[in-house]
Write a protein that holds these residues in place. Structure first.
Motif, PDB file in Angstrom:
ATOM      1  N   SER A  37       0.814  -1.209   0.000  1.00 19.25           N
ATOM      2  CA  SER A  37       0.000   0.000   0.000  1.00 19.25           C
ATOM      3  C   SER A  37       0.845   1.254   0.000  1.00 19.25           C
ATOM      4  O   SER A  37       0.366   2.332  -0.295  1.00 19.25           O
ATOM      5  N   GLY A  38       2.121   1.135   0.334  1.00 18.03           N
ATOM      6  CA  GLY A  38       2.987   2.294   0.405  1.00 18.03           C
ATOM      7  C   GLY A  38       2.781   3.113   1.659  1.00 18.03           C
ATOM      8  O   GLY A  38       3.383   4.167   1.809  1.00 18.03           O
ATOM      9  N   SER A  39       1.944   2.637   2.598  1.00 14.10           N
ATOM     10  CA  SER A  39       1.609   3.446   3.767  1.00 14.10           C
ATOM     11  C   SER A  39       2.392   3.047   5.007  1.00 14.10           C
ATOM     12  O   SER A  39       2.348   3.735   6.018  1.00 14.10           O
ATOM     13  N   LEU A  40       3.101   1.904   4.973  1.00 10.71           N
ATOM     14  CA  LEU A  40       3.809   1.435   6.158  1.00 10.71           C
ATOM     15  C   LEU A  40       5.140   2.161   6.311  1.00 10.71           C
ATOM     16  O   LEU A  40       5.806   2.487   5.329  1.00 10.71           O
ATOM     17  N   SER A  41       5.532   2.397   7.559  1.00 18.27           N
ATOM     18  CA  SER A  41       6.791   3.078   7.822  1.00 18.27           C
ATOM     19  C   SER A  41       7.416   2.521   9.084  1.00 18.27           C
ATOM     20  O   SER A  41       6.751   1.884   9.898  1.00 18.27           O
ATOM     21  N   PHE A  63       9.184  -5.417  -0.964  1.00 18.27           N
ATOM     22  CA  PHE A  63       8.390  -4.828   0.109  1.00 18.27           C
ATOM     23  C   PHE A  63       8.761  -3.368   0.337  1.00 18.27           C
ATOM     24  O   PHE A  63       7.881  -2.495   0.502  1.00 18.27           O
ATOM     25  N   GLN A  64      10.046  -3.066   0.323  1.00 19.84           N
ATOM     26  CA  GLN A  64      10.483  -1.688   0.564  1.00 19.84           C
ATOM     27  C   GLN A  64      10.210  -0.786  -0.635  1.00 19.84           C
ATOM     28  O   GLN A  64      10.037   0.421  -0.473  1.00 19.84           O
ATOM     29  N   THR A  65      10.126  -1.362  -1.821  1.00 17.58           N
ATOM     30  CA  THR A  65       9.726  -0.566  -2.984  1.00 17.58           C
ATOM     31  C   THR A  65       8.288  -0.093  -2.846  1.00 17.58           C
ATOM     32  O   THR A  65       7.946   1.055  -3.148  1.00 17.58           O
ATOM     33  N   GLU A  66       7.422  -0.976  -2.345  1.00 18.35           N
ATOM     34  CA  GLU A  66       6.015  -0.639  -2.165  1.00 18.35           C
ATOM     35  C   GLU A  66       5.779   0.184  -0.893  1.00 18.35           C
ATOM     36  O   GLU A  66       4.763   0.872  -0.783  1.00 18.35           O
ATOM     37  N   ASN A  67       6.678   0.104   0.046  1.00 20.64           N
ATOM     38  CA  ASN A  67       6.570   0.829   1.319  1.00 20.64           C
ATOM     39  C   ASN A  67       7.865   1.599   1.530  1.00 20.64           C
ATOM     40  O   ASN A  67       8.744   1.177   2.288  1.00 20.64           O
ATOM     41  N   SER A  68       7.988   2.714   0.842  1.00 23.73           N
ATOM     42  CA  SER A  68       9.271   3.418   0.752  1.00 23.73           C
ATOM     43  C   SER A  68       9.751   3.984   2.082  1.00 23.73           C
ATOM     44  O   SER A  68      10.939   4.300   2.231  1.00 23.73           O
ATOM     45  N   ASP A  69       8.872   4.119   3.059  1.00 24.90           N
ATOM     46  CA  ASP A  69       9.279   4.623   4.365  1.00 24.90           C
ATOM     47  C   ASP A  69       9.565   3.500   5.363  1.00 24.90           C
ATOM     48  O   ASP A  69       9.799   3.756   6.545  1.00 24.90           O
ATOM     49  N   ALA A  70       9.553   2.271   4.869  1.00 22.25           N
ATOM     50  CA  ALA A  70       9.818   1.119   5.730  1.00 22.25           C
ATOM     51  C   ALA A  70      11.198   0.540   5.421  1.00 22.25           C
ATOM     52  O   ALA A  70      11.637   0.522   4.266  1.00 22.25           O
ATOM     53  N   THR A  71      11.875   0.081   6.471  1.00 23.01           N
ATOM     54  CA  THR A  71      13.175  -0.573   6.324  1.00 23.01           C
ATOM     55  C   THR A  71      13.137  -1.914   7.039  1.00 23.01           C
ATOM     56  O   THR A  71      12.737  -1.995   8.201  1.00 23.01           O
ATOM     57  N   VAL A  72      13.542  -2.966   6.331  1.00 18.11           N
ATOM     58  CA  VAL A  72      13.617  -4.297   6.924  1.00 18.11           C
ATOM     59  C   VAL A  72      15.080  -4.717   6.985  1.00 18.11           C
ATOM     60  O   VAL A  72      15.773  -4.737   5.959  1.00 18.11           O
ATOM     61  N   ASN A  73      15.568  -5.023   8.177  1.00 11.90           N
ATOM     62  CA  ASN A  73      16.922  -5.525   8.367  1.00 11.90           C
ATOM     63  C   ASN A  73      16.851  -7.000   8.730  1.00 11.90           C
ATOM     64  O   ASN A  73      16.006  -7.408   9.531  1.00 11.90           O
ATOM     65  N   LYS A 316       4.489  -0.624  15.058  1.00 13.69           N
ATOM     66  CA  LYS A 316       5.298  -1.835  14.928  1.00 13.69           C
ATOM     67  C   LYS A 316       4.418  -3.033  14.578  1.00 13.69           C
ATOM     68  O   LYS A 316       4.782  -3.851  13.723  1.00 13.69           O
ATOM     69  N   ALA A 317       3.273  -3.143  15.215  1.00 15.54           N
ATOM     70  CA  ALA A 317       2.353  -4.235  14.916  1.00 15.54           C
ATOM     71  C   ALA A 317       1.932  -4.196  13.448  1.00 15.54           C
ATOM     72  O   ALA A 317       1.891  -5.233  12.770  1.00 15.54           O
ATOM     73  N   LYS A 321       2.856  -7.067  10.724  1.00 17.55           N
ATOM     74  CA  LYS A 321       1.739  -7.688  10.018  1.00 17.55           C
ATOM     75  C   LYS A 321       1.872  -7.508   8.508  1.00 17.55           C
ATOM     76  O   LYS A 321       1.629  -8.445   7.726  1.00 17.55           O
ATOM     77  N   GLY A 322       2.265  -6.315   8.084  1.00 14.62           N
ATOM     78  CA  GLY A 322       2.432  -6.061   6.662  1.00 14.62           C
ATOM     79  C   GLY A 322       3.519  -6.928   6.051  1.00 14.62           C
ATOM     80  O   GLY A 322       3.345  -7.505   4.965  1.00 14.62           O
ATOM     81  N   TRP A 323       4.645  -7.032   6.759  1.00 14.89           N
ATOM     82  CA  TRP A 323       5.753  -7.854   6.279  1.00 14.89           C
ATOM     83  C   TRP A 323       5.365  -9.324   6.198  1.00 14.89           C
ATOM     84  O   TRP A 323       5.550  -9.981   5.167  1.00 14.89           O
ATOM     85  N   MET A 324       4.786  -9.839   7.276  1.00 18.08           N
ATOM     86  CA  MET A 324       4.408 -11.250   7.306  1.00 18.08           C
ATOM     87  C   MET A 324       3.314 -11.556   6.280  1.00 18.08           C
ATOM     88  O   MET A 324       3.318 -12.616   5.642  1.00 18.08           O
ATOM     89  N   SER A 325       2.376 -10.619   6.110  1.00 20.36           N
ATOM     90  CA  SER A 325       1.320 -10.815   5.115  1.00 20.36           C
ATOM     91  C   SER A 325       1.904 -10.930   3.718  1.00 20.36           C
ATOM     92  O   SER A 325       1.453 -11.743   2.900  1.00 20.36           O
ATOM     93  N   TYR A 326       2.926 -10.108   3.445  1.00 18.67           N
ATOM     94  CA  TYR A 326       3.565 -10.172   2.136  1.00 18.67           C
ATOM     95  C   TYR A 326       4.244 -11.525   1.922  1.00 18.67           C
ATOM     96  O   TYR A 326       4.151 -12.121   0.850  1.00 18.67           O
ATOM     97  N   LEU A 327       4.914 -12.038   2.949  1.00 17.81           N
ATOM     98  CA  LEU A 327       5.644 -13.298   2.804  1.00 17.81           C
ATOM     99  C   LEU A 327       4.724 -14.454   2.411  1.00 17.81           C
ATOM    100  O   LEU A 327       5.106 -15.307   1.612  1.00 17.81           O
TER     101      LEU A 327
END
Length: 363
Positions: A37-41, A63-73, A316-317, A321-327
Motif C-alpha cells: 500500500s505504500g503506507s507502512l513506515s 516490500f520496501q519498494t512498495e513501502n518506501s518509508d519502511a526498512t527491513v533488516n 510496529k504491529a 503484520k504487513g511484512w508477514m502478510s507479504y511473505l
C-alpha cells in the motif's frame, strides 16, 4: 540422469498453480492494505536462518519498494541465533529452519505476553552438493550419506558408492565432508533426515549443532558452499538455492533416485502432518522424511517466520503484520519461487498462514 542445478525461476505451471491456490489470500492482502500500500513506515529488525538470505533479500527489495518509508533488516546469523535473539527481545521477528521446541515456545509466549505466530514461508530442498573432478552425476542412498558424514565411508570409491553408480569412474581419493560450524536449522533438518532414513549409519541423532569434529566446517550456508567450491573431493549439505554450479546428488527414495526440484520438495508437505499440541497460529509441520513415494524429494527444510501476535506499539504491529502478510501472499510466494527457487506453499497451509498473520495487532 542429468546434472541437477536449481532453476532460478519456477516453472510457469508451478507459478500459475500457486497463484490460483493463494489468490484469495492475495486478495485479502490488497483489501487490508497491509502490504503493497505504500503506507507502512518504520524499521523492522529480524535475524535467523542463513538459508533464507537470498529469498529475504528479494522480499525486502519488493516490500520496501512498495513501502518506501519502511526498512527491513535481516541478519543471517543462523536459525539458532535468530530464535535466541527473538526470545530475548532483540529482534522483531525470526527466520528459522526449525520450528520452536516446547521450551522455546514457552519462552516465546512469555516474551510476547501471549500467543506467537509461527508460519512456514519458505520450503526448499537441501542439496547434497559435492566437488569431485570428472564427476557431475552421483546417486546416493540415505544409508551412504549417513555413513559419509558419520565418517565410516571415507573414500569416493567405497563399494557402497560404487554399487549405486556403476557407470561412474570414481577415484580413490579421501572424502572431505563439510558441515556447518554454527547452530543451524539446515543441520537440524539434514540430520533429522539421516536419523529417520539412514538405517543406523548415522548415529548422532537429530541435532542443530554438528556433533563430531570429523571433516571441515564453515559458517552459514554461503560458508559451506564456498568451502566445497574451493576444496577438491569435498561434499556438504546446503539450501539448494545457494548450491550454484556445484554438482548435486540424486537421493534414493524407494527403489529410485530422485533429483531435487521445487515441485519434488513441495510434494512432501502433502505427506506430512502438523505438530500436535500447537495453537491455531502456530503452524509447525512434522515432515515425513521417510516417505518412499516416487517423485518426492525428502531432504527438505521448511523455514518459518516467527513473530508475536501482539506488540506494544501500534505502528510496529502494523509493520510486522504487513511484512508477514507479504511473505505468505501469492505475490510473496511467487517472488520466492522466481528468485530463490522455493517450493510453492499452497492449499490449507497457505490459508491457515494468512489467517494466523491477520491476527497480529497492538496489545
Amino acid at each position: 540422469m542429468k546434472r541437477n542445478t536449481l532453476r532460478t525461476s519456477a516453472s510457469a505451471a508451478a507459478l500459475l498453480s500457486l497463484s490460483l491456490v493463494l489468490g484469495a489470500c492475495g486478495a485479502g492482502n490488497e483489501d487490508g492494505g497491509d502490504s503493497g500500500s505504500g503506507s507502512l513506515s518504520g524499521t523492522l529488525n529480524g535475524a535467523g536462518a542463513s538459508s533464507q538470505q537470498a529469498v529475504v533479500a528479494a522480499w525486502k527489495a519488493a516490500f520496501q519498494t512498495e513501502n518506501s518509508d519502511a526498512t527491513v533488516n535481516y541478519d543471517p546469523v543462523g536459525s539458532g541465533g535468530g530464535r535466541e535473539q527473538f526470545l530475548s527481545g532483540g529482534v522483531d521477528f525470526a527466520g528459522s529452519d526449525a520450528y520452536l521446541d516446547d521450551e522455546e515456545l514457552a519462552a516465546a509466549q512469555e516474551r510476547c505476553g501471549g500467543d506467537i505466530i509461527e508460519v512456514p514461508v519458505y520450503v526448499s530442498p537441501i542439496a547434497v552438493a559435492f566437488n569431485l573432478e570428472g564427476v557431475d552425476e552421483l546417486n546416493l542412498s540415505a544409508q551412504t550419506i549417513g555413513a559419509i558424514f558419520e565418517g565410516t565411508i571415507t573414500a569416493w570409491n567405497d563399494p557402497a558408492i560404487v554399487a549405486d553408480n556403476p557407470n561412474v569412474d570414481l577415484p580413490s581419493d579421501a572424502i572431505i565432508p563439510v558441515h556447518r560450524s554454527d547452530d543451524s536449522g539446515t543441520t537440524k533438518n539434514f540430520t533429522a533426515y539421516l536419523e529417520e532414513t539412514s538405517g543406523g549409519s548415522w548415529t548422532a541423532g537429530e541435532v542443530e549443532t554438528w556433533p563430531t569434529p570429523e571433516g571441515e566446517s564453515a559458517q552459514g550456508t554461503a560458508g559451506v558452499i564456498d568451502r566445497v567450491k574451493a576444496t577438491a573431493n569435498s561434499i556438504t549439505y546446503a539450501d539448494a538455492s545457494q548450491a550454484g554450479d556445484l554438482s548435486t546428488a540424486a537421493v534414493k527414495v524407494g527403489d529410485d533416485f530422485t533429483e531435487y526440484s521445487p515441485e519434488a520438495a513441495a510434494a512432501i508437505l502433502e505427506k506430512s502432518a502438523p505438530v500436535e499440541g500447537r495453537g491455531e497460529t502456530d503452524l509447525a509441520i512434522a515432515v515425513d522424511r521417510a516417505t518412499e513415494e516416487a517423485g518426492v524429494y525428502p531432504v527438505v527444510l521448511v523455514s518459518y517466520a516467527i513473530a508475536c501476535q501482539t506488540y506494544d506499539d501500534g505502528a510496529k504491529a502494523d509493520l510486522v503484520k504487513g511484512w508477514m502478510s507479504y511473505l505468505v501472499s501469492s505475490e510473496g510466494q511467487e517472488k520466492a519461487a522466481a528468485d530463490a527457487g522455493a517450493a510453492p506453499i499452497g492449499g490449507d497451509i497457505a490459508e491457515k498462514a494468512q489467517a494466523a498473520v491477520e491476527t497480529i495487532s497492538a496489545s
